[in-house]
Design a protein around this motif. Structure first.
Motif, mmCIF file in Angstrom:
data_model
loop_
_atom_site.group_PDB
_atom_site.id
_atom_site.type_symbol
_atom_site.label_atom_id
_atom_site.label_comp_id
_atom_site.label_asym_id
_atom_site.label_seq_id
_atom_site.Cartn_x
_atom_site.Cartn_y
_atom_site.Cartn_z
ATOM 1 N N THR A 1 0.826 -1.207 0.000
ATOM 2 C CA THR A 1 0.000 0.000 0.000
ATOM 3 C C THR A 1 0.858 1.253 0.000
ATOM 4 O OG1 THR A 1 -1.755 -1.183 1.181
ATOM 5 C CG2 THR A 1 -1.823 1.219 1.229
ATOM 6 N N ALA A 2 1.891 1.259 0.835
ATOM 7 C CA ALA A 2 2.780 2.425 0.876
ATOM 8 C C ALA A 2 3.486 2.632 -0.461
ATOM 9 C CB ALA A 2 3.804 2.248 1.993
ATOM 10 N N ALA A 3 3.934 1.550 -1.085
ATOM 11 C CA ALA A 3 4.590 1.685 -2.386
ATOM 12 C C ALA A 3 3.629 2.228 -3.437
ATOM 13 C CB ALA A 3 5.142 0.331 -2.826
ATOM 14 N N ALA A 4 2.393 1.741 -3.442
ATOM 15 C CA ALA A 4 1.409 2.250 -4.400
ATOM 16 C C ALA A 4 1.112 3.724 -4.160
ATOM 17 C CB ALA A 4 0.122 1.423 -4.302
ATOM 18 N N VAL A 5 1.058 4.137 -2.894
ATOM 19 C CA VAL A 5 0.801 5.548 -2.578
ATOM 20 C C VAL A 5 1.944 6.425 -3.075
ATOM 21 C CG1 VAL A 5 0.667 7.188 -0.656
ATOM 22 C CG2 VAL A 5 -0.737 5.127 -0.648
ATOM 23 N N LEU A 6 3.180 6.014 -2.870
ATOM 24 C CA LEU A 6 4.326 6.820 -3.302
ATOM 25 C C LEU A 6 4.367 6.949 -4.823
ATOM 26 C CD1 LEU A 6 7.109 5.515 -0.880
ATOM 27 C CD2 LEU A 6 5.745 7.594 -0.682
ATOM 28 N N VAL A 7 4.106 5.861 -5.534
ATOM 29 C CA VAL A 7 4.103 5.921 -6.997
ATOM 30 C C VAL A 7 2.980 6.827 -7.487
ATOM 31 C CG1 VAL A 7 3.766 4.559 -9.093
ATOM 32 C CG2 VAL A 7 5.202 3.675 -7.257
ATOM 33 N N THR A 8 1.789 6.682 -6.919
ATOM 34 C CA THR A 8 0.658 7.522 -7.325
ATOM 35 C C THR A 8 0.918 8.987 -7.027
ATOM 36 O OG1 THR A 8 -0.829 5.671 -6.873
ATOM 37 C CG2 THR A 8 -1.814 7.846 -7.072
ATOM 38 N N SER A 9 1.484 9.247 -5.862
ATOM 39 C CA SER A 9 1.775 10.626 -5.492
ATOM 40 C C SER A 9 2.794 11.253 -6.438
ATOM 41 C CB SER A 9 2.279 10.675 -4.046
ATOM 42 O OG SER A 9 2.558 12.002 -3.645
ATOM 43 N N ALA A 10 3.848 10.526 -6.787
ATOM 44 C CA ALA A 10 4.865 11.066 -7.695
ATOM 45 C C ALA A 10 4.282 11.335 -9.081
ATOM 46 C CB ALA A 10 6.035 10.096 -7.786
ATOM 47 N N LEU A 11 3.489 10.410 -9.604
ATOM 48 C CA LEU A 11 2.883 10.626 -10.915
ATOM 49 C C LEU A 11 1.917 11.799 -10.899
ATOM 50 C CD1 LEU A 11 2.199 6.927 -12.013
ATOM 51 C CD2 LEU A 11 4.032 8.448 -12.767
ATOM 52 N N THR A 12 1.142 11.918 -9.826
ATOM 53 C CA THR A 12 0.212 13.047 -9.716
ATOM 54 C C THR A 12 0.960 14.374 -9.675
ATOM 55 O OG1 THR A 12 -1.320 11.623 -8.495
ATOM 56 C CG2 THR A 12 -1.680 13.990 -8.369
ATOM 57 N N ALA A 13 2.074 14.433 -8.945
ATOM 58 C CA ALA A 13 2.862 15.665 -8.884
ATOM 59 C C ALA A 13 3.404 16.041 -10.257
ATOM 60 C CB ALA A 13 4.001 15.498 -7.881
ATOM 61 N N VAL A 14 3.872 15.061 -11.029
ATOM 62 C CA VAL A 14 4.382 15.345 -12.376
ATOM 63 C C VAL A 14 3.277 15.881 -13.272
ATOM 64 C CG1 VAL A 14 5.366 14.264 -14.439
ATOM 65 C CG2 VAL A 14 6.261 13.687 -12.187
ATOM 66 N N LEU A 15 2.099 15.280 -13.195
ATOM 67 C CA LEU A 15 0.987 15.754 -14.019
ATOM 68 C C LEU A 15 0.541 17.149 -13.618
ATOM 69 C CD1 LEU A 15 -1.169 12.497 -14.259
ATOM 70 C CD2 LEU A 15 0.314 13.490 -16.015
ATOM 71 N N LEU A 16 0.504 17.448 -12.317
ATOM 72 C CA LEU A 16 0.127 18.787 -11.869
ATOM 73 C C LEU A 16 1.133 19.831 -12.341
ATOM 74 C CD1 LEU A 16 -1.105 18.138 -8.200
ATOM 75 C CD2 LEU A 16 -2.485 18.688 -10.201
ATOM 76 N N ALA A 17 2.414 19.483 -12.286
ATOM 77 C CA ALA A 17 3.430 20.423 -12.756
ATOM 78 C C ALA A 17 3.309 20.657 -14.259
ATOM 79 C CB ALA A 17 4.815 19.894 -12.415
ATOM 80 N N ARG A 18 2.928 19.650 -14.994
ATOM 81 C CA ARG A 18 2.777 19.797 -16.445
ATOM 82 C C ARG A 18 1.581 20.670 -16.777
ATOM 83 N NH1 ARG A 18 4.677 17.193 -20.874
ATOM 84 N NH2 ARG A 18 3.339 17.177 -22.728
ATOM 85 N N VAL A 19 0.493 20.517 -16.052
ATOM 86 C CA VAL A 19 -0.692 21.338 -16.294
ATOM 87 C C VAL A 19 -0.455 22.777 -15.857
ATOM 88 C CG1 VAL A 19 -3.118 21.649 -15.659
ATOM 89 C CG2 VAL A 19 -2.241 19.374 -16.179
ATOM 90 N N GLY A 20 0.224 22.955 -14.721
ATOM 91 C CA GLY A 20 0.509 24.280 -14.196
ATOM 92 C C GLY A 20 -0.622 24.820 -13.342
ATOM 93 N N HIS A 21 -0.467 26.066 -12.867
ATOM 94 C CA HIS A 21 -1.469 26.768 -12.055
ATOM 95 C C HIS A 21 -1.734 26.042 -10.732
ATOM 96 C CE1 HIS A 21 -2.176 29.107 -15.681
ATOM 97 N NE2 HIS A 21 -2.474 27.981 -16.334
ATOM 98 N N THR A 22 -0.735 25.349 -10.198
ATOM 99 C CA THR A 22 -0.872 24.667 -8.905
ATOM 100 C C THR A 22 0.104 25.287 -7.922
ATOM 101 O OG1 THR A 22 -1.457 22.583 -9.997
ATOM 102 C CG2 THR A 22 -0.758 22.464 -7.693
ATOM 103 N N PRO A 23 -0.388 25.719 -6.737
ATOM 104 C CA PRO A 23 0.536 26.301 -5.749
ATOM 105 C C PRO A 23 1.645 25.318 -5.380
ATOM 106 C CG PRO A 23 -1.747 26.691 -5.134
ATOM 107 C CD PRO A 23 -1.771 25.738 -6.287
ATOM 108 N N GLN A 24 2.771 25.898 -4.931
ATOM 109 C CA GLN A 24 3.935 25.076 -4.628
ATOM 110 C C GLN A 24 3.647 24.052 -3.534
ATOM 111 O OE1 GLN A 24 6.619 24.969 -6.276
ATOM 112 N NE2 GLN A 24 8.008 23.792 -4.981
ATOM 113 N N ALA A 25 2.900 24.479 -2.499
ATOM 114 C CA ALA A 25 2.604 23.556 -1.394
ATOM 115 C C ALA A 25 1.763 22.373 -1.881
ATOM 116 C CB ALA A 25 1.885 24.297 -0.276
#
Length: 676
Positions: free
Chosen positions: A444-468
């Protein structure tokens, strides 16, 4: 000993109660069978005794009800159904976890594994065990805390004859050492063969409470066992004479030269065979399943043995000499005076070899049942008194036949001489072994870390997301970030999965609602959530740095307040999952409670905060200094103000209200279960 008084289950609508005013005793040093057909109320009676089911009546275990015993697993070992453990947990890991729960040394797990013969399977998963190995593990769990009493529900159900004999030998060994054994069965022959006392239930009521020998005589069908090389002729002769005398006699051919005669006596069969010159090799009274592989009838003791047994203290030499199980009995040899066995391939110790005189011995030699002493000691005792075993044409000067010594009783685990005192670390050790014994949490922890990293990359690509929000991988479209959802799931698994696979079944058959156990789960869940939150932010920052460079990994200026809010959110979700799963006994309910906080709780808090009467928390530290009339050390007012600001946020306020409500509900259900 066990004393059950007036056991009565609650009525089921218009149906009668499953158990209605049942009272009986199970004495120390004896094996007691609770006999009844399917649906007779055996399991319900055990659940009432163990306080796992609501009803009336009370049960005393050595003078105390179960809820008055501080550590029930040290008094009562329970086996009901399959081993209640997670199928992915190893055999040794499961026992070591229960050692922490029962407060016994961890080496106890290896001791019981050796006794039940599972040392070679200690690294096997529970889900891969066969039925026989599962029964062995269940008995190991019951014996783990060295209890005085064993309570087992259909322990031999579905086992082979060999596994059943081993299990019955273990029960007999426990009783021989002064323990109390109570087991349920639906087989009358098993009850007569294994138990010392049989309590019979019919439709939830007590039908009989008898010594096993009396039960076998009155409630099982007696017969005469006959072996003769002229079995067919003897069967026809007995049937013909019964018809002529208008008697109800049934003769059954059981293969080879063996007959079972129902409705007659040894005297009548022997006289008929003698009148017509038919050679008889065996002639014995039997009750129930007393053929090859059956055991001694309870009560067939050496002089003085019954008294020692009732007192719960057996001589060690008698225990070591124990009557063997039926497997050894079937391979035993009856030796004649000349040294050759007169058994024609079928004499296996279930009768005496007779000549054509028709003489017989009513106390026929039967296969051993796991009690102290064996048939060899019985024959030796008789020979010492000047007696002899009757045989065809043999006088008192003929050497008595002896039986080959058989295997002793199975050994029991050594007693626990020193028990660890109860302390706050015991439930913590249990929770750590429970959480780390299976791979669910790590996956579960491994799946959460992978999902979180992919979500962060997608948010950075879309933009308009605060740094926090970018570092936390928390898009505005989701109610919670992946790390918070993962922490809530791990918290829900801490209790919900335990109710699905109750790891504490060795204690009470279910998960006890103890504050020490809850505190341990909250502590482990908080530490796990904190580690998950740190790893999630670290992984997100590292992936963002690798993909987009240093620009998106800058630390915000108010990182301290943001960190406090982040850790509080993740830990709060984990605690909400733990409490909700403990209340509703479901992992799904625990996770639903976590998701309900932002989906339902936050909108309600926002509506409440929009009212004109709401006051802000500004100036709280100054007012606190005026109230308490002293300066907070180390700038404590700053931390207090930061905590208030976190709680004043909609998510923080909703989470705080949710945790408060869940904690109160858990405490109320805990108190309710103790009052019952």
């Amino acid at each position: 000993m066990i004393q059950a008084f007036g056991l009565t289950s609650n009525s089921r609508k218009d149906l009668p109660p499953a158990v209605d005013d049942v009272s009986f005793e199970a004495r120390a040093g004896r094996v007691t069978a609770l006999l009844g057909a399917t649906g007779a109320g055996k399991t319900s009676a055990l659940r009432l005794m163990l306080e796992l089911q609501q009803g009336r009546g009370i049960t005393y275990f050595r003078g105390r009800p179960l809820h008055r015993i501080a550590h029930p697993s040290r008094e009562v070992g329970v086996l009901m159904g399959d081993v209640p453990g997670h199928p992915a947990r190893t055999v040794r890991g499961h026992l070591r976890m229960l050692c922490a729960a029962a407060g016994v040394p961890v080496r106890r797990a290896d001791e019981v594994l050796e006794v039940v013969g599972l040392v070679s399977l200690r690294d096997e998963r529970l889900g891969t065990l066969s039925r026989g190995m599962d029964r062995r593990l269940g008995l190991a769990c019951a014996l783990l805390a060295d209890p005085h009493t064993l309570v087992l529900d259909e322990p031999a159900d579905g086992l082979s004859s060999r596994e059943s004999r081993w299990l019955h030998g273990m029960l007999r060994a426990h009783a021989a050492h002064g323990g109390t054994v109570l087991f349920t069965t639906s087989e009358p022959k098993e009850a007569a063969r294994v138990a010392d006392r049989v309590v019979t239930l019919e439709q939830g009521r007590l039908a009989a409470d008898q010594e096993a020998q009396e039960f076998a005589r009155t409630r099982l069908r007696p017969r005469v066992a006959v072996r003769s090389p002229h079995a067919a002729r003897l069967a026809a002769l007995l049937t013909k004479e019964a018809r002529a005398a208008h008697r109800s006699v049934e003769v059954v051919r059981e293969g080879g030269n063996r007959l079972s005669v129902y409705g007659s006596t040894c005297a009548d069969v022997g006289e008929a065979a003698f009148r017509h010159g038919i050679l008889v090799h065996q002639l014995a009274d039997e009750t129930g399943d007393m053929g090859p592989g059956a055991g001694f009838l309870p009560g067939d003791f050496l002089p003085g043995e019954e008294q020692a047994r009732n007192s719960g203290h057996f001589p060690e030499e008698a225990v070591q000499a124990g009557r063997a199980d039926a497997a050894a009995a079937e391979s035993g040899e009856l030796l004649g005076a000349g040294g050759d066995a007169k058994a024609d391939g079928e004499s296996r110790g279930d009768g005496l070899t007779l000549g054509n005189s028709g003489a017989h011995d009513d106390r026929a030699v039967q296969a051993a049942k796991g009690v102290s002493g064996d048939q060899a000691s019985r024959d030796t005792h008789q020979e010492a008194r000047g007696g002899s075993v009757e045989g065809g044409g043999r006088d008192a000067s003929t050497p008595a036949k002896v039986v080959k010594p058989l295997a002793p009783l199975p050994p029991l685990p050594p007693p626990i001489s020193v028990r660890s005192a109860p302390g706050p670390l015991r439930p913590l050790r249990y929770e750590l072994r429970r959480a780390t014994g299976i791979s669910t949490g790590f996956l579960t922890a491994a799946a959460v870390l992978v999902t979180s990293a992919l979500t962060a990359v997608l948010l950075a690509r879309v933009g308009h997301t605060p740094q926090a929000r970018l570092l936390a991988a928390w898009p505005r479209e989701l109610p919670l970030p992946p790390a918070a959802l993962g922490a809530g799931l791990l918290g829900a698994l801490a209790f919900g999965d335990e109710f699905r696979h109750p790891a504490l079944a060795a204690d009470r058959g279910t998960v006890p609602r103890r504050l020490g156990l809850l505190t341990a789960k909250l502590v482990v869940a908080a530490v796990t959530a904190l580690a998950l939150a740190l790893l999630a932010v670290g992984c997100d920052a590292e992936v963002l740095y690798l993909v987009y460079g240093r620009e998106l990994t800058e630390v915000p200026g108010d990182w301290l307040a943001l960190s406090a809010s982040w850790f509080g959110l993740v830990i709060g979700c984990a605690w909400a999952g733990v409490l909700a799963a403990g209340i509703f006994r479901s992992t799904t309910a625990g996770l639903a409670a976590v998701v309900a906080v932002p989906v339902l709780g936050v909108p309600l808090v926002q509506k409440a905060l929009e009212g004109a009467s709401v006051r802000t928390a500004a100036g709280l530290p100054a007012r606190l200094r005026k109230v308490f009339l002293f300066q907070w050390p180390f700038g404590g007012e700053r931390y207090l103000a930061g905590a208030v600001r976190v709680i004043a946020q909609p998510v923080g306020g909703a989470l705080t209200l949710s945790l408060t409500a869940l904690l109160c509900a858990y405490l109320l259900t805990s108190l309710r279960s103790r009052v019952r």
